[in-house]
Design an enzyme around this catalytic site. Structure first.
Site, short mmCIF file in Angstrom:
data_model
loop_
_atom_site.label_atom_id
_atom_site.label_comp_id
_atom_site.label_asym_id
_atom_site.label_seq_id
_atom_site.Cartn_x
_atom_site.Cartn_y
_atom_site.Cartn_z
N GLU A 259 -0.57 7.08 6.57
CA GLU A 259 -1.96 6.70 6.81
C GLU A 259 -2.75 7.92 7.26
O GLU A 259 -2.48 8.50 8.32
CB GLU A 259 -2.03 5.61 7.88
CG GLU A 259 -3.45 5.29 8.33
CD GLU A 259 -3.47 4.50 9.64
OE1 GLU A 259 -2.38 4.13 10.12
OE2 GLU A 259 -4.56 4.28 10.17
N ASP B 55 -0.14 4.05 11.97
CA ASP B 55 -0.29 4.10 13.42
C ASP B 55 0.24 2.83 14.07
O ASP B 55 0.23 1.75 13.46
CB ASP B 55 -1.77 4.29 13.80
CG ASP B 55 -2.30 5.64 13.37
OD1 ASP B 55 -3.53 5.79 13.26
OD2 ASP B 55 -1.47 6.56 13.10
N ASP C 23 -0.91 0.62 15.99
CA ASP C 23 -2.02 -0.16 16.55
C ASP C 23 -2.36 -1.27 15.58
O ASP C 23 -1.69 -1.48 14.56
CB ASP C 23 -3.22 0.74 16.83
CG ASP C 23 -3.69 1.51 15.60
OD1 ASP C 23 -3.26 1.15 14.47
OD2 ASP C 23 -4.47 2.45 15.75
N ASP D 276 -4.94 -1.58 13.55
CA ASP D 276 -5.31 -1.09 12.22
C ASP D 276 -4.06 -0.68 11.43
O ASP D 276 -3.98 -0.93 10.22
CB ASP D 276 -6.25 0.11 12.36
CG ASP D 276 -7.66 -0.32 12.76
OD1 ASP D 276 -7.98 -1.49 12.52
OD2 ASP D 276 -8.40 0.51 13.33
#
Length: 701
Positions: free
Chosen positions: A475, A548, A550, A552
């Site tokens: 990403e 990541d 998180d 997202d």
């Protein structure tokens, strides 16, 4: 046999009188190819072996010790044996002698019931009668009951010839004659036939080499049987003669077939098994009644491994060669592969994560002779090239598995060394196969790189092995820069994507292909999409989604998994898609005593959730270990140094991966549709309901 004529244009003129019925052996002469395959040399040789096999069946039953085959100069073939002789008494239902019955009636013989032959090659009762029908002359002599009985036929019709050869005058006449007295203990049968040139091609002839090969083979299969071949068709030279007898049976046959030096001795596996078969049985009223019959199947296998690479496997049923295998060969191969893999695991020659060896690995360098004997085997077709008796697979597998396991686990020093040599040869064959496959994959990947314009942002690896190569879908470009420094360029490739890709659950195929990120992923993996996806064509052994830690990142992983589920599902089903697990926090310890040889990374502790961080800090506090404040929290992969990313997420020695599996396809499909599909209302209800039931400890942010 009923023949239909079809040259009538008016249906009203076509009636039952236009049907013709071929009686008795007339059907054989009308359609010889149906019974012997062809009318060339192959068909003539087939006729010869139909007669020889009758003598072989006597040997199988233990009543014959010698068979003589003579190829006469006038083109005739003679077969002699010292078996019991064809029955000469009168069969009550037909009023014919046993000799005339088996020579003139299709499907007549001593191999249909259970009293005459327990194992036989001829099962259809058409052999002798077919040869008789296709012969210009056939003479048969039977030694039995103190007399020699004789009878002659022309094209299946019994009668008397007034001279030698097929061109002598012939008078039709039924009946068996006694021509001379002999000792009562003398028994046997002699059959001589001249092929009918109205049926066979002019150039049709019996090849000496093929006769010798099969005679040798038959002598191997029946220990103690002598087969003599004499060829008198040698103009101006002495007749050619050769005799075969092998008391060692198929063990000698295996040695004869083996083309290389031995790795193991000749192994002999013998055993038997029982099975029940439903067959039609002729009752006293002459009716065929389905009856359950208990059968016995005997297994005899000889095999050895050699230093070569070729496989030589011969399989037989009641001495009938089955060149296309069948259930007995399938059971043999299944037992070999199962037992060898079990033993390789137990001896640690195969590690826990190693792929099992395949049939090709086990059969490399193997020479084997597989024989089974049973009454009335079921073949696929008159040619008898494939055994169809289903129980043979189970019984052969049991016998071979038991005997092979005993050899491989033997405690005797000599056998232990031989077994180890066999197992090591098979492991080496597997390694060579994998190396060859890796070479092919390397060439294929090179061709793919040369022939297709792969995305410029792909950072490929140098690995030549498909099983080891990994593709990280990363990403963001910032994370790509760090990952380039952290990766092992030998086997780790990188493909960056920008943010959240298209939700392919909602989009059409055309929209998916237009999307740059989706198209790049499909192109780099190189195995197609949807129904045309070919798992074997995939350019990488693993695909690892690295986003990541998180919300997202979780969303991006979900979108990527949707793409794989919809268009590359075999990758998921094969367990080749993983999610990287990067840490959320790094705790730097400040008062850890430096030990000689201590590594720098021992000063850092990584945690993967807030709950884990709190638990770890409490443990450190209780132990009196201090740490640097504030604890570093990674907002994304790009915040990590290359060393940190390699250590925590990319180095196979230390990283943690989550394998993505599809255990229940229907449930997975409904969840993907619920979370990613077009219907918003069910998704809203799901989120609202889940908000009340959510365990906060499960959130990784």
């Amino acid at each position: 046999m009923t023949a239909l004529t079809t040259d009538f244009h008016d249906p009203e003129e076509y009636s039952a009188r236009h049907l013709s019925v071929l009686e008795g052996l007339e059907a054989v002469r009308k359609r010889p190819g149906m019974y012997i395959g062809s009318t060339d040399s192959r068909g003539l040789t087939h006729c010869m072996w139909e007669i020889i096999d009758n003598s072989v069946d006597e040997a199988l039953a233990g009543h014959c010790t010698r068979i003589d085959v003579v190829l006469h100069a006038d083109g005739s073939v003679e077969v002699r044996d010292n078996g019991r002789g064809i029955p000469v008494d009168v069969e009550p239902r037909t009023g014919l002698s046993g000799v005339e019955l088996v020579m003139t009636k299709l499907h007549a013989g001593g191999k249909f019931g259970s009293g005459s032959y327990t194992a036989s090659g001829g099962l259809h009762g058409v052999g002798a009668s077919v040869v008789n029908a296709l012969s210009a002359r056939l003479d048969v002599e039977v030694d039995r009951q103190g007399h020699t009985h004789a009878m002659s036929f022309r094209r299946g019709i019994p009668g008397v010839f007034d001279g030698p050869g097929p061109d002598a005058d012939f008078t039709p006449r039924s009946g068996l004659e006694q021509v001379r007295r002999i000792a009562r203990k003398v028994t046997g049968t002699r059959v001589r036939f001249w092929a009918d040139r109205q049926i066979f091609l002019k150039e049709a002839d019996v090849a000496r080499e093929s006769l010798l090969d099969r005679a040798r083979q038959t002598a191997f299969l029946i220990p103690g049987l002598t087969i003599s071949v004499r060829d008198e068709r040698t103009e101006g030279e002495d007749p050619y003669e050769e005799e075969f007898r092998f008391d060692g049976g198929i063990s000698e046959f295996c040695t004869y077939l083996a083309p290389d030096q031995a790795v193991s001795p000749i192994l002999r596996f013998e055993g038997s098994g029982q099975f029940t078969e439903t067959v039609p049985v002729l009752d006293e009223q002459g009716h065929m009644t389905p009856t359950d019959v208990e059968r016995r199947l005997d297994v005899d296998v000889a095999l050895r491994w050699g230093t070569g690479y070729d496989t030589t496997v011969r399989s037989f049923v009641n001495v009938i060669a089955t060149p296309k295998g069948g259930t007995h060969l399938a059971g043999f191969e299944r037992a070999l592969v199962r037992v060898v893999n079990d033993q390789l695991r137990s001896t640690k020659l195969l590690k826990a994560n190693d792929d099992p060896v395949t049939k090709e690995d086990v059969l490399e360098g193997l020479t084997a002779v597989i024989t089974v004997r049973l009454p009335e085997p079921q073949f696929e077709g008159q040619t008898k090239e494939i055994l169809g008796t289903s129980a043979a697979s189970r019984i052969v597998s049991q016998v071979v598995g038991r005997e092979l396991r005993a050899f491989l686990t033997s405690a005797k020093r000599a056998e232990k060394q031989q077994a180890r040599a066999v197992l090591e040869k098979i492991v080496n064959a597997a390694k060579a196969r994998l190396a060859a496959r890796q070479q092919r994959e390397t060439q294929r990947r090179k061709n793919a790189l040369e022939n297709s314009a792969l995305p410029a942002k792909l950072v490929d690896c140098r690995s030549e092995g498909l099983d080891r190569s990994e593709l990280f879908i990363v990403e963001g470009d910032s994370a790509l820069g760090t990952a380039k420094l952290a990766r092992d360029s030998e086997f780790q490739a990188l493909l960056p994507i920008r943010g959240k890709i298209l939700n392919v659950q909602k989009a059409s195929v055309a929209d998916m292909l237009k999307n740059a990120e989706c198209a790049a992923i499909l192109q780099v993996i190189g195995a197609g999409s949807g129904r045309t996806f070919d798992l074997d064509a995939a350019r990488y052994g693993r695909v690892i989604l690295m986003a990541d830690a998180d919300v997202d990142g979780a969303h991006i992983r979900c979108l990527l998994l949707t793409l794989f589920y919809r268009y590359m599902r075999p990758m998921l089903e094969a367990g080749r898609v993983f999610a990287a697990v990067p840490p959320l926090h790094r705790i730097e310890l400040t008062n850890v005593r430096r030990k000689r040889g201590a590594r720098a990374r021992d000063r850092y502790i990584y945690t993967y959730s807030d709950a884990e961080l709190h638990r770890k800090l409490l443990e450190l506090e209780k132990q009196g270990i201090s740490w640097k404040e504030p604890v570093q929290r990674y907002k994304g992969l790009g915040e990590m140094d290359a060393d940190q990313l390699a250590e925590t997420t990319m180095d196979p020695r230390h990283r943690m991966l989550r394998r993505i599996r599809v255990e229940q396809a229907e449930e997975a499909a409904s969840v993907f549709e619920l979370l990613m599909g077009n219907e918003v209302a069910p998704r809203r209800a799901f989120i609202a309901q889940g908000a009340r039931e959510l365990d906060l400890a499960r959130i990784d942010t």
